[in-house]
Design a protein around this motif. Structure first.
Motif, short mmCIF file in Angstrom:
data_model
loop_
_atom_site.label_atom_id
_atom_site.label_comp_id
_atom_site.label_asym_id
_atom_site.label_seq_id
_atom_site.Cartn_x
_atom_site.Cartn_y
_atom_site.Cartn_z
N ILE A 169 27.08 -15.68 1.77
CA ILE A 169 26.33 -16.93 1.83
C ILE A 169 25.30 -16.84 2.94
CG2 ILE A 169 28.27 -18.30 0.95
CD1 ILE A 169 28.74 -19.23 3.87
N GLN A 243 31.72 -14.46 2.95
CA GLN A 243 32.39 -15.73 3.21
C GLN A 243 33.81 -15.53 3.73
OE1 GLN A 243 31.84 -18.38 -0.04
NE2 GLN A 243 32.66 -20.16 1.02
N ALA A 257 26.57 -23.21 5.77
CA ALA A 257 25.71 -22.61 4.76
C ALA A 257 24.33 -23.24 4.87
CB ALA A 257 26.28 -22.84 3.37
N ASP A 260 23.56 -24.08 -0.28
CA ASP A 260 24.76 -23.82 -1.05
C ASP A 260 24.42 -22.91 -2.23
OD1 ASP A 260 27.32 -23.85 -1.98
OD2 ASP A 260 27.17 -25.82 -2.95
#
Length: 298
Positions: A169, A243, A257, A260
């Motif tokens: 991410i 992640q 984040a 997203d």
């Protein structure tokens, strides 16, 4: 094999040679080995006679390696290091239940180290020695039984088994996200993008996945996830991070984040090992445990 042993000098001769080669001094070598100078000189001479090669050039009170001696010293130094490591291993675990494992630093500290006690408790006769390796290496040149590998399912001269995939991410500090108010992928181009040297195309892949054209991106380079994540926490930019390796930072709010928009990496984590160690009992036990431990993540 028996014929080849004629060319294997005794450990005493090799130790004397290595010490003299490293210190460039018979006197220093003798002091290090608690021998007399004449004893060291005699051992070096015996080694040269056995090999039929001049290893040192003598000039009055000094010695200097010949070209052949210099190459031989490098090889012998590495061989003595391996002998020392093997001796220490068998001394600390005389039953032979030792696994020398190369790990990726962040995977090792953030994921593996938390779970290793469970493996060791279930396998009390096994000792695991850990060493950090950032990229694939030749198992023939390293005293290592197995390695954690991230990349494609390839390791020259080795076998692999899949452990897990990963999702990355775009992560940054909450302050940076609040200040920049990211709304779409293109907005990230306004801030420094933190790149990992081991994954040079990760950001380009992320932008392409999100419909942004590939182009040269402003970047800061890092060789480890830990450093990149700390830079992101400090507000220095946005980093593409796995992640599962930053769960604590996400849970505490140190990282958030930026958008997203997660991405599944095209590469995965594997356990690699040299083919000749396939049936090494500690490796068999560790491989079985590790595959079971990562089953849910595949």
């Amino acid at each position: 094999m028996l014929a080849a042993r004629r060319f294997v000098p005794s450990l005493a001769l090799l130790t004397a040679f290595e010490a003299a080669a490293r210190t460039s001094s018979v006197t220093a070598a003798a002091k290090e080995l608690a021998l007399t100078q004449s004893a060291v000189s005699r051992q070096i001479k015996m080694l040269e006679e056995q090999l039929g090669v001049e290893l040192f050039r003598r000039q009055r009170q000094t010695i200097r390696l010949t070209g052949g001696g210099e190459a031989y010293a490098r090889e012998i130094r590495e061989a003595l290091r391996k002998i020392s490591a093997a001796s220490l291993t068998v001394r600390t675990n005389p039953l032979g239940g030792t696994l020398n494992l190369a790990i990726l630093p962040t995977f090792g500290t953030r994921w593996l180290a938390l779970r290793l006690p469970g493996f060791l408790n279930s396998n009390p006769g096994i000792t695991i020695n850990l060493v950090t390796k950032l990229s694939p290496f030749d198992f023939r040149l390293e005293p290592i039984d197995a390695a954690i590998h991230f990349g494609s399912a390839e390791w020259p001269g080795g076998d692999l088994t899949l452990l897990r995939s990963e999702t990355v991410i775009p992560a940054c500090s909450p302050e940076l996200r609040a200040d920049c108010r990211f709304r779409k992928p293109a907005d990230l181009r306004k801030v420094p993008l933190l790149h990992l040297t081991t994954r040079p195309k990760a950001w380009e892949q992320w932008f392409a996945m999100n419909g942004e054209p590939a182009q040269i991106l402003p970047r800061m380079l890092f060789d480890q996830f830990a450093t990149a994540s700390q830079a992101a926490i400090a507000g220095m930019g946005v980093a593409l991070l796995p992640q599962f390796l930053i769960e604590d930072e996400l849970a505490t709010g140190k990282l958030v984040a930026a958008l997203d928009l997660p991405m599944t990496s095209s590469e995965s984590y594997y356990l690699a090992w040299p083919q000749e160690r396939e049936n090494h009992p500690p490796l068999v036990a560790f491989r079985t445990w590790l595959v079971a431990e990562t089953a849910a993540d595949r």
